[in-house]
Motif scaffolding. Structure first.
Motif, PDB file in Angstrom:
ATOM      1  N   LYS A 384      55.270  98.588  18.708  1.00 36.74           N
ATOM      2  CA  LYS A 384      56.374  99.330  19.308  1.00 36.74           C
ATOM      3  C   LYS A 384      57.492  98.382  19.716  1.00 36.74           C
ATOM      4  CE  LYS A 384      55.377 103.702  21.568  1.00 36.74           C
ATOM      5  NZ  LYS A 384      54.969 104.412  22.757  1.00 36.74           N
ATOM      6  N   ASN A 387      60.352 101.508  22.634  1.00 33.88           N
ATOM      7  CA  ASN A 387      59.759 102.848  22.577  1.00 33.88           C
ATOM      8  C   ASN A 387      59.810 103.508  21.205  1.00 33.88           C
ATOM      9  OD1 ASN A 387      58.300 104.239  24.457  1.00 33.88           O
ATOM     10  ND2 ASN A 387      59.869 105.797  24.698  1.00 33.88           N
ATOM     11  N   TRP A 389      58.251 103.201  17.151  1.00 32.83           N
ATOM     12  CA  TRP A 389      57.241 102.553  16.301  1.00 32.83           C
ATOM     13  C   TRP A 389      57.925 101.803  15.166  1.00 32.83           C
ATOM     14  CZ3 TRP A 389      52.606 102.122  18.234  1.00 32.83           C
ATOM     15  CH2 TRP A 389      52.139 103.090  19.138  1.00 32.83           C
ATOM     16  N   LEU A 407      52.710 111.505  14.912  1.00 30.97           N
ATOM     17  CA  LEU A 407      52.102 110.535  15.831  1.00 30.97           C
ATOM     18  C   LEU A 407      50.634 110.313  15.523  1.00 30.97           C
ATOM     19  CD1 LEU A 407      52.222 108.788  18.393  1.00 30.97           C
ATOM     20  CD2 LEU A 407      51.711 110.835  19.710  1.00 30.97           C
ATOM     21  N   LEU A 411      48.616 106.745  15.180  1.00 30.53           N
ATOM     22  CA  LEU A 411      47.410 106.403  15.932  1.00 30.53           C
ATOM     23  C   LEU A 411      46.244 106.137  14.994  1.00 30.53           C
ATOM     24  CD1 LEU A 411      47.753 108.953  18.870  1.00 30.53           C
ATOM     25  CD2 LEU A 411      48.301 106.528  18.869  1.00 30.53           C
TER      26      LEU A 411
ATOM     27  N   ILE B 149      43.937 102.527  22.127  1.00 34.14           N
ATOM     28  CA  ILE B 149      44.921 103.560  21.777  1.00 34.14           C
ATOM     29  C   ILE B 149      45.392 104.272  23.046  1.00 34.14           C
ATOM     30  CG2 ILE B 149      45.234 105.772  20.583  1.00 34.14           C
ATOM     31  CD1 ILE B 149      44.939 103.661  18.662  1.00 34.14           C
ATOM     32  N   LEU B 152      47.961 102.560  24.838  1.00 35.89           N
ATOM     33  CA  LEU B 152      49.261 102.419  24.173  1.00 35.89           C
ATOM     34  C   LEU B 152      50.097 103.677  24.270  1.00 35.89           C
ATOM     35  CD1 LEU B 152      48.463 100.744  20.735  1.00 35.89           C
ATOM     36  CD2 LEU B 152      49.612  99.727  22.690  1.00 35.89           C
ATOM     37  N   HIS B 153      49.385 104.786  24.356  1.00 34.84           N
ATOM     38  CA  HIS B 153      50.148 106.025  24.242  1.00 34.84           C
ATOM     39  C   HIS B 153      49.613 107.067  25.190  1.00 34.84           C
ATOM     40  CE1 HIS B 153      53.181 108.228  22.032  1.00 34.84           C
ATOM     41  NE2 HIS B 153      52.459 109.287  22.309  1.00 34.84           N
ATOM     42  N   SER B 154      50.553 107.773  25.856  1.00 31.93           N
ATOM     43  CA  SER B 154      50.122 108.724  26.884  1.00 31.93           C
ATOM     44  C   SER B 154      49.952 110.133  26.341  1.00 31.93           C
ATOM     45  CB  SER B 154      51.151 108.737  28.005  1.00 31.93           C
ATOM     46  OG  SER B 154      52.414 109.063  27.458  1.00 31.93           O
ATOM     47  N   ALA B 155      49.861 110.291  25.011  1.00 31.59           N
ATOM     48  CA  ALA B 155      49.726 111.645  24.456  1.00 31.59           C
ATOM     49  C   ALA B 155      48.437 112.302  24.929  1.00 31.59           C
ATOM     50  CB  ALA B 155      49.727 111.590  22.928  1.00 31.59           C
TER      51      ALA B 155
END
Lengths: 447, 530
Positions: A384, A387, A389, A407, A411, B149, B152-155
């Protein structure tokens, strides 16, 4: 041959069909589940008296079911594929095919080998027919010329007045101009016009540069078309394709002069878009031996399904025929011998983004309108920045991932890689990148 | 240079003609040779320049910090047969998807497997809607990569587990309530620690809310905390606020629920002194062993126990007003509180001979009835119901069943012993009532007994093949949730029995398919466990 659930889902006409197929893959209602070297088949007991019969040609991924559904593949076909993917051993191996499977193969073979019936015409009729064809072509060309002239004026007006107000222009204005191009039999030009309306106007700096880029390229195309008579035959074909002349797969496959390439092709990725009730499926292929790239387009409408579906992530042993162009890229499958899931070798790859851009510059010299390039690249990481990718190579250069990229796919890359640099396949378009898949342990993992 | 072209394009060649001085050599030459109108010249220049720009592009440089660490796993990935079970869960009704997911996660955790990368993201997405217990299991099977993961990401909403302290310190009232409720369920000691860390600064209103929350939790940490507050902060004072008295009442409730506290012991001794167990008088009563106990509750205040002073100072109870539609006098209101708050077995084991005796005493005594909606209702029935809810006493719940109507029995069913529940269903033939079947005492991991499962399948099979069968879908979902895995063959037997019937479709769609799907998944999990 092995299907993965993700691949089967990509074949499904819509999520509801896939879910319906999933509910049928429990196994209980399937009778006579069988397989041999060229097919799998089964009979499914529905609510009717007689079971539905489903058969799948595993070498070319053609299927048939005698249920009344208008969806292709239907839920029974999807269910059979999913069942085979989960428990292939439940399918009894046999050399004896039932008549309904045998007959289906025979009919398909007969149809493929049947020469097109030659219509007998008198010399006068033949001359009349050829004159009519010539007139059609001339009329079309004149229509397009008129459309091009109109578009030329529109672009000049746009530049004279300024493109500041582009974000505020109603969609209908672009659609009106695009419709005029379609009327002029130049749907390719219509596509360029519509692309101006689909820019990301929220990003002030980005849309302005992209808009001028599109306008510049479109103007170059218009001027080149206006210079048509001075172009070489191959350039003439290429420009006509860009403007919107249809390329007939049938004619291509029947043309003995067409360039053909035999290889084991990795179906690296697939994108499906539906616009105005027409579904376009873009499939990017990489020849694992020849390292050739190919784009196969499949189309479907409400009334007709995709005829030769491709399973993303699979390897097809096939001969492709390339449509003639100054930069042969679009192709059609001439002959398919089988489908596999294991790579014998990995395709050649670029080492870093600088090499990709150098290659891209070379491609632009051949074809200034070249847009999406499919590349395999080594040692890249998804990470990243601000913010957003990006995919970064080992020289610390990067290309941002396209906005609105799924997304879950990002991932999945991260999960598969564990932050290790990956050997990946991506599409580079307009300074952004769309990852399709990564290689791991000689397997290709579709994102 | 490109930016200059953009500026002209934005305003238009009419307002801002292109200045050829900004153009590079060759392109300036092309421009100067062009005699076309300015917009055409501009477009020609832009087309040329854009081509050169695109050809000369190079990738941007990454300025951020490079994270080169490679995330490795220490546990193996589960075989595909186990991973595939997760994909089967898609077909399952949302109501018990989490239950089956838990069984599958337990299998993975037991075998120390991780999920495959292909299903990790779908699992995390699915888990977003699950309970904290399930989420914590998911965290155990996604390995180091999965946890990386999440960082890294708050989804995915798993990070809240890690931020309790922050939210407790800075969150709003609702957020703090949510955290405390969750922690009390999963880690009561940590919950009490967290509460104690800020107790001194909490406003009284908050304290009352928190005490209500911790009331449900019966661990030693809670008892110690409550005891301390009861003796000190909320001990009676003449100038106390109403809310402080309410807090004392809640604390008294907590302490009365635990046999180890002094309040419990003293109170029980006082209460039981009013129980009159009738001695066996005749030969018949010896044979029948039927004793009638009586509770000699005074109707007015009296100095030993039943008085306003003790009730207010020790228990924080109201001493002036009571609901006259529910109680005949103040003492009955007070006794109701004690019946609710003290475990029923304390009464039973120290004085009454049986639960039936206990219930007879409090429910059949004419003095303990009140007229409501034109009928005489037992005053203490709601208190006994509350006792069952509070302490989950299955024997008491079972004894209550015989005394209440079916509509009143529903809340009791989940406190019964499983065999009593199944007996209740059989006796009353409630096999086609989804709501009653749903209300049994089965936890996430438990199922009906094999014989009961077969009983239900047999009767539902007959029921489903009638034209007036209703609510079959709901019945099918309940069966799928609770049927015993060993009843799979019975299911197939009944399915074959119905196969030629006109009602096959309604049986198949509503009952067979959902039950078969779930049983297959559970059998898969069970066989993978072996």
């Amino acid at each position: 041959m092995f299907f993965s659930e993700q691949q089967i889902e990509s074949l499904s006409p819509n999520p509801a069909a896939f879910n319906a197929g999933k509910s049928l893959s429990a196994g209980k209602k399937w009778e006579t589940l069988c397989q041999n070297e060229r097919a799998i088949w089964g009979e499914f007991q529905g609510s009717g008296k007689d079971p539905y019969r489903v058969q799948i040609d595993t070498n070319s991924l053609v299927y048939k079911c005698n249920c009344p559904s208008r969806q292709f593949p239907c839920k029974h076909t999807i269910g059979l594929m999913l069942l085979y993917a989960k428990t292939p051993d439940e399918f009894r191996r046999t050399k004896d095919e039932p008549d309904w499977v045998k007959t289906w193969f025979e009919k398909r073979l007969a149809k493929a080998n049947k020469p097109e019936a030659e219509v007998e015409r008198t010399p006068e009729e033949q001359e009349k027919l050829e004159k009519a064809r010539e007139k059609t072509q001339t009329d079309r060309f004149e229509n397009v010329q008129a459309g091009v002239a109109e578009l030329d004026l529109w672009l000049k007006d746009l530049i004279r007045i300024g493109i500041m107000e582009l974000p505020n222009k109603p969609l209908s204005e672009f659609e009106k101009v695009a419709a005029r191009m379609v009327d002029a039999k130049a749907p390719g030009l219509a596509g360029w016009v519509k692309s101006l309306s689909r820019l990301n106007f929220e990003d002030q700096t980005e849309w302005q540069s992209e808009a001028l880029g599109i306008i510049s390229k479109l103007f170059l195309l218009i001027r080149t078309f206006q210079n048509f008579d001075n172009l070489s035959p191959l350039w003439q074909t290429s420009i006509k394709n860009l403007v919107g002349w249809n390329q007939s797969s049938k004619e291509l496959l029947a043309n003995p002069e067409a360039e053909t390439v035999k290889d084991k092709w990795l179906v690296a990725g697939q994108i499906v878009e539906t616009v105005d009730d027409i579904t376009t499926q873009r499939n990017w292929l990489i020849g694992t031996n020849t390292n050739r790239k190919a784009l196969i387009l499949n189309f479907a409408t409400k009334f007709s399904a995709i005829e030769n579906p491709l399973l993303p992530g699979s390897i097809i042993n096939a001969e492709l025929a390339y449509f003639p162009s100054v930069q042969p890229y679009r192709a059609a499958i001439k002959m398919q011998r089988g489908i596999e899931n294991t790579l014998e070798k990995l395709p050649e790859s670029f080492s870093n983004w600088n090499e990709v851009y150098t290659f891209k510059a070379g491609q632009l010299q051949v074809n200034p309108w070249m847009s999406d390039i499919c590349v395999a690249i080594n040692e890249v990481r998804m990470t990243k920045q601000d913010n957003r990718w990006i995919i970064c190579d080992d020289h610390q250069n990067f290309i941002p991932v396209v906005l609105k990229f799924d997304l879950e796919k990002v991932l999945k890359w991260l999960v598969v890689s564990g932050n290790r640099p990956q050997h990946a396949v991506c599409i580079v378009q307009n300074g952004k990148v769309m990852p399709l898949g990564v290689f791991q342990d000689n397997q290709y993992i579709l994102l | 240079m490109w930016q200059k072209l953009i500026e002209t394009a934005l305003l238009g060649t009419e307002k801002k003609p292109l200045n050829p001085e900004v153009l590079p050599g060759e392109i300036r030459e092309v421009y100067s040779q062009s005699h076309a109108a300015s917009e055409q010249s501009f477009l020609e220049v832009a087309a040329l320049y854009h081509f050169y720009l695109e050809s000369g592009q190079s990738p941007a440089s990454y300025k951020g910090e490079t994270d080169n660490r490679v995330i490795e796993e220490t546990l193996p990935i589960a075989p595909s047969s186990i991973n595939d079970i997760f994909n089967s869960l898609d077909k399952v009704n949302a109501r018990f998807k989490e239950k089956l997911c838990n069984l599958w996660l337990d299998l993975l955790i037991k075998k120390q497997y991780l999920v495959s990368p292909e299903i990790m993201i779908p699992l995390l997405s699915a888990g977003n809607g699950f309970s904290e217990v399930t989420k914590s299991k998911i965290l155990k099977v996604i390995g180091n990569k999965g946890n990386w993961i999440l960082s890294l990401h708050s989804a995915f909403q798993y990070n809240q587990i890690l931020q309790d302290d922050v939210v407790w310190a800075e969150g709003n009232a609702n957020e703090r309530k949510v955290i405390l409720t969750r922690l009390l369920k999963n880690n009561p000691d940590a919950a009490i620690s967290m509460l104690q860390s800020t107790w001194g600064q909490e406003p009284l209103v908050n304290k009352r809310v928190f005490l209500d929350l911790i009331k449900e939790c019966k661990t030693n940490a809670v008892i110690d905390f409550a005891q301390n507050l009861y003796e000190k902060e909320f001990a009676h004072s003449s100038r106390e606020k109403k809310t402080e008295k309410e807090c004392r009442r809640i604390l008294a409730e907590i302490l009365l629920g635990n046999a180890g506290t002094q309040l419990y012991q003293h109170t029980l001794k006082s209460l039981l002194s009013y129980v009159n167990v009738e001695k066996k008088k005749s030969l018949l009563s010896f044979v029948s062993s039927k004793n009638q106990s009586e509770y000699l509750l005074p109707e007015n205040e009296e100095p030993e126990f039943w008085n306003a002073g003790i009730m207010e100072q020790k228990y924080g109870l109201e001493v002036k007003n009571y609901d006259i539609s529910l109680y005949n006098n103040m003492n009955q209101y007070w006794l109701s509180f004690f019946i609710e708050s003290i475990p029923a077995e304390a009464w039973f084991s120290n004085s009454f001979n049986s639960y039936a005796d206990f219930l007879n005493c409090f429910l059949n005594n004419e003095k303990f009835t009140i007229k409501s909606a034109g009928k005489e209702q037992p005053v203490f029935l709601p208190a006994i119901f509350q006792n069952v809810r509070e302490f989950g006493n299955s024997e008491l719940a079972g004894s209550m069943l015989a005394r209440v109507m079916t509509t009143e029995a529903l809340p009791l069913l989940k406190y019964l012993k499983p065999e009593d529940f199944e007996q209740f269903i059989r006796k009353n033939k409630y096999y086609s009532d989804a709501e009653i079947l749903q209300s049994g005492p089965y936890s996430l991991e438990e199922s009906w007994s094999i014989s009961f499962s077969e009983y239900i399948l047999s009767n539902v099979c007959d029921y489903a093949t009638q034209s007036n069968a209703s609510n079959l879908n709901a019945i099918g979902q309940v069966i799928a949730q609770y049927v015993n895995t060993e009843a799979y063959q019975a299911l197939q037997k009944y399915h074959d029995k119905v196969s030629g019937s006109n009602f096959f479709h309604q049986w198949n769609t509503n009952i067979y398919e959902p039950v078969d799907t779930v049983l297959r998944i559970r059998r898969l999990i069970k066989s993978s466990n072996n």
